[in-house]
Design a protein around this motif. Structure first.
Motif, PDB file in Angstrom:
ATOM      1  N   HIS A 265       0.630  -1.347   0.071  1.00 32.41           N
ATOM      2  CA  HIS A 265       0.094   0.018   0.082  1.00 32.41           C
ATOM      3  C   HIS A 265       0.756   1.238  -0.019  1.00 32.41           C
ATOM      4  O   HIS A 265       0.349   2.378   0.367  1.00 32.41           O
ATOM      5  CB  HIS A 265      -0.993  -0.029   1.342  1.00 32.41           C
ATOM      6  CG  HIS A 265      -1.603  -1.069   1.295  1.00 32.41           C
ATOM      7  ND1 HIS A 265      -2.532  -1.566   0.342  1.00 32.41           N
ATOM      8  CD2 HIS A 265      -1.944  -2.221   2.344  1.00 32.41           C
ATOM      9  CE1 HIS A 265      -3.221  -2.900   0.805  1.00 32.41           C
ATOM     10  NE2 HIS A 265      -2.804  -2.992   2.039  1.00 32.41           N
ATOM     11  N   GLY A 266       2.249   1.247  -0.381  1.00 32.98           N
ATOM     12  CA  GLY A 266       3.162   2.531  -0.496  1.00 32.98           C
ATOM     13  C   GLY A 266       3.018   3.191  -1.782  1.00 32.98           C
ATOM     14  O   GLY A 266       3.501   4.307  -1.743  1.00 32.98           O
ATOM     15  N   LEU A 267       1.973   2.833  -2.605  1.00 31.35           N
ATOM     16  CA  LEU A 267       1.661   3.785  -3.585  1.00 31.35           C
ATOM     17  C   LEU A 267       0.396   4.529  -3.317  1.00 31.35           C
ATOM     18  O   LEU A 267      -0.554   4.141  -3.020  1.00 31.35           O
ATOM     19  CB  LEU A 267       1.177   2.838  -5.034  1.00 31.35           C
ATOM     20  CG  LEU A 267       1.259   3.748  -6.258  1.00 31.35           C
ATOM     21  CD1 LEU A 267       1.504   2.753  -7.372  1.00 31.35           C
ATOM     22  CD2 LEU A 267      -0.091   4.601  -6.512  1.00 31.35           C
ATOM     23  N   GLN A 268       0.921   5.851  -3.095  1.00 29.95           N
ATOM     24  CA  GLN A 268      -0.141   6.785  -2.617  1.00 29.95           C
ATOM     25  C   GLN A 268      -0.668   7.619  -3.512  1.00 29.95           C
ATOM     26  O   GLN A 268       0.044   8.472  -4.188  1.00 29.95           O
ATOM     27  CB  GLN A 268       0.140   7.641  -1.287  1.00 29.95           C
ATOM     28  CG  GLN A 268       0.443   7.016  -0.061  1.00 29.95           C
ATOM     29  CD  GLN A 268      -0.770   5.885   0.165  1.00 29.95           C
ATOM     30  OE1 GLN A 268      -1.717   6.821   0.600  1.00 29.95           O
ATOM     31  NE2 GLN A 268      -0.718   4.740   0.848  1.00 29.95           N
ATOM     32  N   ASP A 269      -2.086   7.967  -3.953  1.00 31.08           N
ATOM     33  CA  ASP A 269      -2.279   8.857  -5.170  1.00 31.08           C
ATOM     34  C   ASP A 269      -3.692   9.273  -4.616  1.00 31.08           C
ATOM     35  O   ASP A 269      -4.742   8.425  -4.662  1.00 31.08           O
ATOM     36  CB  ASP A 269      -2.548   8.073  -6.500  1.00 31.08           C
ATOM     37  CG  ASP A 269      -2.595   9.112  -7.653  1.00 31.08           C
ATOM     38  OD1 ASP A 269      -3.152  10.029  -7.410  1.00 31.08           O
ATOM     39  OD2 ASP A 269      -2.646   8.582  -8.648  1.00 31.08           O
ATOM     40  N   MET A 270      -3.886  10.409  -4.403  1.00 33.87           N
ATOM     41  CA  MET A 270      -5.296  11.067  -3.855  1.00 33.87           C
ATOM     42  C   MET A 270      -6.059  11.292  -5.251  1.00 33.87           C
ATOM     43  O   MET A 270      -7.313  11.632  -4.878  1.00 33.87           O
ATOM     44  CB  MET A 270      -5.103  12.421  -3.225  1.00 33.87           C
ATOM     45  CG  MET A 270      -4.741  12.256  -1.690  1.00 33.87           C
ATOM     46  SD  MET A 270      -4.924  13.646  -0.915  1.00 33.87           S
ATOM     47  CE  MET A 270      -4.516  13.306   0.836  1.00 33.87           C
ATOM     48  N   LYS A 271      -5.611  11.248  -6.435  1.00 33.03           N
ATOM     49  CA  LYS A 271      -6.489  11.506  -7.743  1.00 33.03           C
ATOM     50  C   LYS A 271      -7.018  12.842  -7.480  1.00 33.03           C
ATOM     51  O   LYS A 271      -8.191  13.024  -7.881  1.00 33.03           O
ATOM     52  CB  LYS A 271      -7.169  10.320  -7.867  1.00 33.03           C
ATOM     53  CG  LYS A 271      -6.589   8.994  -8.168  1.00 33.03           C
ATOM     54  CD  LYS A 271      -7.430   8.051  -8.356  1.00 33.03           C
ATOM     55  CE  LYS A 271      -6.602   6.581  -8.787  1.00 33.03           C
ATOM     56  NZ  LYS A 271      -5.690   6.739  -9.556  1.00 33.03           N
TER      57      LYS A 271
END
Length: 532
Positions: free
Chosen positions: A345-351
């Protein structure tokens, strides 16, 4: 234990000679100071708990007690407000800012370029009584490194650096221990480069403080690090070199100082360098560039990332980057420093669909957590080891702070009164000025609070609300409104320091405004205070 040639009784400890007669008193003093520091620390922590309780009481308010305008940038650091390029200083700890000192007027060439506030270390015995004074470390336009008293502006020490470049920036290598002074970059036009190729990009000078002493000066040379080297600095014992192709490389600065130093030099002592003899740190001799890197140092780590944005933190060490592609902007990868493996879950993207991008950084409270700030939400994330799988980590959600927004129907199709169907071309932005939007997030370490600035556009002006959130749970404990309007097109800084809020804004035509708020409370109305 045996007497030496002078008759003094000594003992060898890890290869060093320890003088009992001269050092026993110093040891007693150190222990006394350490005991006093521990006691003072306990009292301070209790006072901060009381102050936090007071802050959160319903009757507590913040009042604007002081406003000042300036035609030059305003800086704030640890209870000090600086105007006119650090020439004029106010103490903001008092109930209303008080003028502390004003340095003599000087030319633009002599003005202070950058500065850091240095506090006296607690529990340490220093060689000179002046070392115990809290001071402002400053670099001037004429390459003088100054140590000024933070209370009076008196010059405690001054060191002339060099004449071969212009030193301009001050940063911490290790906070309150070691400083780094960086020069402006050597930039030549294409024609100048043809006539006289310039291989030195910049210079870095590293000093220990309390007492002030030289670690060394080094040049960042394109012949060594490559023609595409774009910038460099020293931080936490690492030489960090950034390249224009989006590559960041890390080297051990300690290894460099040991292996590449040409000559040990000391401030105030006579030195011969390149055929000239002078006193180190005095004009015009200055400080020799005594660290000469002749070959590429051993590489500790390298990573490719967008805009050279690279952060290290967490426990164990992890780093945050955005992959080196423009289309990846707004996507953050949290990876292990030792293995380069992406955390679960280390890929963080709030979009986010917004004009201003979100931002992410390691929490400054040394908890190893990560703060990810978007226009309408703040995610506080925790790094945890995966159960039953050693050396593999995952990102979990600690808590989320959401903006206070009114839900609006986001219907892309509108039917007018005449029956005409109108299709909207663009969706509503996440940072729509009519909706509460997060602009700034800061951490008050002594009160263990997150301070969050949220702005809402109301008719013709913006209104800013400052919220204080529990650092452990994310619960909103208190919120206040700033009296002055907030224009989102201006640059803003907000500092929350114990019982004080400082708002600095830059208006057009280089007009700077500083607003100071102080906490006002009525303990008689707060029944819960006695339970602190």
């Amino acid at each position: 234990m045996s007497p030496d040639s002078t008759g003094k009784r000594t003992v060898q400890i890890r290869g060093s000679s320890y003088d009992f007669k001269e050092n026993v008193c110093q040891l007693i003093i150190q222990r006394s100071i350490g005991s006093f520091a521990n006691s003072a620390g306990d009292i301070h922590r209790k006072n901060m708990r009381i102050l936090r309780k007071l802050l959160c009481q319903q009757s507590t308010t913040f009042q604007n007690v002081w406003t000042q305008h300036s035609k030059s940038p305003v800086a704030y650091e640890r209870g000090r407000i600086y105007f006119d390029n650090f020439r004029c200083c106010f103490n903001s700890v008092t109930s209303e800012p008080q003028h502390l000192y004003e340095l003599p007027k000087c030319s633009k060439l002599e003005k202070i370029e950058d500065a850091l506030l240095c506090e006296c270390p607690v529990g340490e015995v220093l060689p000179h009584h002046l070392d115990y004074k809290s001071s402002l470390i400053a670099i001037t336009g004429q390459n003088w490194l100054l140590r000024l008293s933070s209370k009076s502006g008196e010059t405690l020490e001054k060191v002339y650096l060099a004449s071969h470049c212009k030193f301009r920036y001050l940063t911490w290598d290790i906070p309150q221990e070691t400083i780094v002074i960086k020069s402006a970059q050597n930039k030549l036009t294409s024609a100048q480069q043809v006539c006289s190729p310039q291989s030195v990009l910049l210079y870095l000078a590293v000093f220990r403080i309390m007492p002030l002493s030289l670690v060394g000066m080094v040049e960042i040379n394109k012949k060594i690090f490559g023609t595409n080297v774009a910038d460099a600095t020293v931080s936490h014992g690492l030489l960090i070199v950034m390249h224009s192709i989006g590559l960041v490389r890390l080297y051990s600065f300690q290894w460099i100082t040991k292996q590449c130093i040409q000559q040990q030099v000391h401030l105030g002592q006579t030195c011969t360098w390149n055929g000239a003899t002078g006193i180190v740190g005095e004009f015009p001799f200055g400080v020799p560039c005594n660290i000469n890197i002749t070959g590429i140092p051993p590489l500790l780590f390298e990573v490719s990332c967008l805009e050279n944005a690279f952060q290290i933190g967490g426990f164990p060490w992890h780093y945050i980057i955005t992959p080196n592609k423009k289309k990846e902007k707004g996507t953050y990868h949290i990876c292990s420093l030792s293995s380069n493996a992406l955390a679960k879950h280390g890929l963080q993207d709030m979009k986010c669909s917004s004009l201003e991008s979100d931002w992410i950084y390691f929490h400054p409270d040394a908890s190893g957590r990560v703060i990810h700030v978007g226009p309408n939400q703040i995610n506080v994330l925790r790094l945890k080891e995966i159960q039953n799988i050693s050396h593999q980590y995952q990102i979990t959600e600690d808590f989320v702070i959401m903006a206070n927004r009114v839900c609006k129907e986001n219907n892309p199709v509108t039917v007018t009164a005449s029956g005409r169907v109108v299709k909207r071309r663009f969706d509503q932005l996440d940072d729509d000025p009519e909706q509460e939007t997060f602009k700034l997030v800061d951490y008050e370490d002594e009160l263990d609070l997150l301070s969050v600035v949220a702005v809402t556009q109301t008719e013709s002006e913006g209104r800013a609300q400052l919220g204080f959130y529990c650092n452990e749970t994310g619960a909103l404990l208190k919120s206040i409104f700033l009296e002055e309007s907030w224009d989102v097109t201006y640059n803003h800084e907000v500092y929350f320091d114990r019982d004080t809020v400082i708002h600095i804004e830059q208006k057009p035509n280089r007009i700077f405004c500083c607003y100071v708020y102080k906490m006002v409370c009525n303990p008689a109305e707060d029944k819960n205070l006695k339970h602190v």
